[in-house]
Enzyme design. Structure first.
Site, short mmCIF file in Angstrom:
data_model
loop_
_atom_site.label_atom_id
_atom_site.label_comp_id
_atom_site.label_asym_id
_atom_site.label_seq_id
_atom_site.Cartn_x
_atom_site.Cartn_y
_atom_site.Cartn_z
N PRO A 11 0.79 -1.23 0.00
CG PRO A 11 -0.15 -1.12 2.12
CD PRO A 11 0.53 -2.06 1.17
NE ARG A 19 4.05 6.39 1.56
CZ ARG A 19 4.40 5.18 1.95
NH1 ARG A 19 4.99 4.37 1.10
NH2 ARG A 19 4.14 4.78 3.15
CE1 TYR A 24 9.10 4.81 2.64
CE2 TYR A 24 7.57 6.65 2.83
CZ TYR A 24 8.06 5.45 3.30
OH TYR A 24 7.52 4.88 4.42
CB ALA A 78 1.66 -0.14 6.16
CD GLU A 99 10.96 -7.84 5.16
OE1 GLU A 99 11.30 -8.99 5.59
OE2 GLU A 99 10.53 -6.95 5.90
CG HIS A 101 11.39 -2.56 4.27
ND1 HIS A 101 10.02 -2.51 4.17
CD2 HIS A 101 11.71 -3.74 4.83
CE1 HIS A 101 9.53 -3.64 4.68
NE2 HIS A 101 10.53 -4.40 5.08
NE ARG A 108 10.34 5.81 8.37
CZ ARG A 108 9.38 5.62 7.46
NH1 ARG A 108 9.54 4.69 6.52
NH2 ARG A 108 8.29 6.35 7.50
C1 DQA Z 1 8.44 0.82 3.57
C2 DQA Z 1 8.56 1.01 5.09
C3 DQA Z 1 7.24 0.74 5.79
O1 DQA Z 1 7.37 0.90 7.18
C4 DQA Z 1 6.20 1.72 5.28
O2 DQA Z 1 4.93 1.43 5.86
C5 DQA Z 1 6.11 1.78 3.80
C6 DQA Z 1 7.33 1.66 3.00
C7 DQA Z 1 9.74 1.19 2.83
O3 DQA Z 1 9.83 0.84 1.67
O4 DQA Z 1 10.62 1.84 3.40
O5 DQA Z 1 5.04 2.03 3.25
O6 DQA Z 1 8.18 -0.56 3.33
#
Ligand code: DQA
Length: 149
Positions: A11, A19, A24, A78, A99, A101, A108
């Site tokens: 999401p 955003r 990001y 999230a 995974e 991020h 954070r």
């Molecule tokens: C995220 C980190 C998550 O905590 C956050 O809810 C996101 C993006 C990232 O790519 O840094 O939506 O996955």
């Protein structure tokens, strides 16, 4: 042997570039898809790149990947921190899972420090910006090549 890799995004990642750019960055998800498509071709991998704001859609793509994919790269956004259902789906997938991020979640809020998906992931990349996706793709290529030996 399958060379198909799924890249799944959770999401709000449809808003990437607009955003919270301080967290990001300014690259869009289309930019990320473009970079991954170019690299996948170089690595001899085939790509399916998806994003959804709906948990069930991500679960359905994981089920689809079960049938034919060599690996999954997932930024669950999230849902990382909430979704036992996505963890359960990934546990039905038998090939590598990475995974990703974009941000360094460990720097954070504390609620971002726990990941259900990390209980299944073979590797985790966090805090490398959108470059994390291409790094993950290179890792999947290595794992696919090792499996083919
Ligand atoms: C995220 C980190 C998550 O905590 C956050 O809810 C996101 C993006 C990232 O790519 O840094 O939506 O996955």
């Amino acid at each position: 042997m399958s060379k198909l890799v799924y890249i799944l995004n959770g999401p709000n990642l449809n808003l990437l570039g607009k955003r919270q750019p301080a967290i990001y960055g300014y690259e869009t998800l289309a930019d990320v898809e473009g970079a991954c498509t170019t690299l996948a071709a170089e690595l001899g991998l085939e790509l399916r790149f998806h994003q959804s704001n709906a948990e069930y859609a991500i679960i359905d793509w994981i089920h689809e990947a079960r049938e034919n994919a060599a690996g999954i790269i997932i930024n669950p956004a999230a849902f990382t921190h909430t979704s036992v259902a996505i963890l359960d789906a990934l546990n039905t997938f038998e090939s590598p899972v990475i995974e990703v991020h974009i941000s360094n979640v460990h720097k954070r809020e504390s609620f971002r420090h726990h990941s259900y998906v990390s209980l299944r992931a073979d590797g985790v990349i966090a805090g490398f910006g959108t470059q994390g996706y291409t790094l993950a793709l290179r890792r999947i290529a290595t794992l696919v090549a090792e499996k083919a030996k």
